[in-house]
Design a protein around this motif. Structure first.
Motif, PDB file in Angstrom:
ATOM      1  N   LYS A 123       0.831  -1.205   0.000  1.00 45.41           N
ATOM      2  CA  LYS A 123       0.000   0.000   0.000  1.00 45.41           C
ATOM      3  C   LYS A 123       0.867   1.256   0.000  1.00 45.41           C
ATOM      4  CE  LYS A 123      -3.587   2.334   2.672  1.00 45.41           C
ATOM      5  NZ  LYS A 123      -4.338   2.317   3.932  1.00 45.41           N
ATOM      6  N   ALA A 124       1.935   1.272   0.788  1.00 48.23           N
ATOM      7  CA  ALA A 124       2.832   2.432   0.835  1.00 48.23           C
ATOM      8  C   ALA A 124       3.442   2.692  -0.539  1.00 48.23           C
ATOM      9  CB  ALA A 124       3.927   2.216   1.869  1.00 48.23           C
ATOM     10  N   ARG A 125       3.924   1.646  -1.196  1.00 48.12           N
ATOM     11  CA  ARG A 125       4.518   1.797  -2.523  1.00 48.12           C
ATOM     12  C   ARG A 125       3.481   2.277  -3.541  1.00 48.12           C
ATOM     13  NH1 ARG A 125       6.583  -2.393  -5.135  1.00 48.12           N
ATOM     14  NH2 ARG A 125       8.412  -1.302  -5.896  1.00 48.12           N
ATOM     15  N   PHE A 126       2.253   1.759  -3.457  1.00 47.96           N
ATOM     16  CA  PHE A 126       1.193   2.154  -4.382  1.00 47.96           C
ATOM     17  C   PHE A 126       0.764   3.599  -4.123  1.00 47.96           C
ATOM     18  CE2 PHE A 126      -3.392   1.787  -5.805  1.00 47.96           C
ATOM     19  CZ  PHE A 126      -3.088   1.790  -7.156  1.00 47.96           C
ATOM     20  N   GLN A 127       0.676   4.007  -2.854  1.00 50.11           N
ATOM     21  CA  GLN A 127       0.316   5.396  -2.518  1.00 50.11           C
ATOM     22  C   GLN A 127       1.332   6.374  -3.083  1.00 50.11           C
ATOM     23  OE1 GLN A 127       0.027   5.087   1.773  1.00 50.11           O
ATOM     24  NE2 GLN A 127      -2.169   5.428   1.682  1.00 50.11           N
ATOM     25  N   VAL A 128       2.602   6.029  -2.995  1.00 45.43           N
ATOM     26  CA  VAL A 128       3.654   6.906  -3.500  1.00 45.43           C
ATOM     27  C   VAL A 128       3.478   7.130  -5.001  1.00 45.43           C
ATOM     28  CG1 VAL A 128       6.145   6.970  -3.972  1.00 45.43           C
ATOM     29  CG2 VAL A 128       5.324   6.442  -1.688  1.00 45.43           C
TER      30      VAL A 128
END
Length: 136
Positions: A123-128
């Motif tokens: 999720k963190a990578r996708f949000q970025v």
């Protein structure tokens, strides 16, 4: 004077630079830091971190750690960090969808904990990636 930001990982100094603002993914929610912020030490959660320089916003996936803010110096000790520019958008989207499905289908405490950890990282990578696309 603006903020001096240093992001350090166990492998290497990850990013250093000047910034006008930084938004950190803390364990209690997002925290913004501007010039002359009160001194603080905070735990970082897995999530997206945003840094606003004079010219642009930069986004990073931070995989937990700590941040120290004092005298316009922000030192981030991150377990891992990844810049939006190094993340493949399609891979990030696919990993997020797979992690979401695995979390929804996880059974038992151990499997749910492991699936949740993988989900938070994806999720963190996708949000970025989503942040970069909105800003660009």
């Amino acid at each position: 004077m603006s903020l001096q930001i240093s992001i350090l990982t166990p492998e290497r100094p990850f990013w250093n630079g000047q910034a006008e603002e930084i938004i950190l993914p803390t364990e209690t929610g997002e925290m913004g830091v501007l010039k002359n912020h009160a001194p603080i030490i905070t735990g970082l959660d897995v999530g997206a971190m945003l840094v606003r320089t004079k010219d642009q916003w930069n986004s990073f996936a931070i995989m937990g750690g700590f941040a120290v803010v004092k005298n316009n110096l922000v030192t981030i000790l991150a377990n891992e960090a990844e810049s939006a520019s190094t993340i493949d958008p399609e891979d990030a989207k696919n990993a997020f969808e797979n992690a979401k499905n695995n979390l929804e289908n996880a059974e038992g405490i151990k499997q749910k904990v492991e699936a949740n950890f993988i989900f938070k990282r994806a999720k963190a990578r996708f949000q970025v990636i989503k942040v970069v696309n909105k800003i660009s």
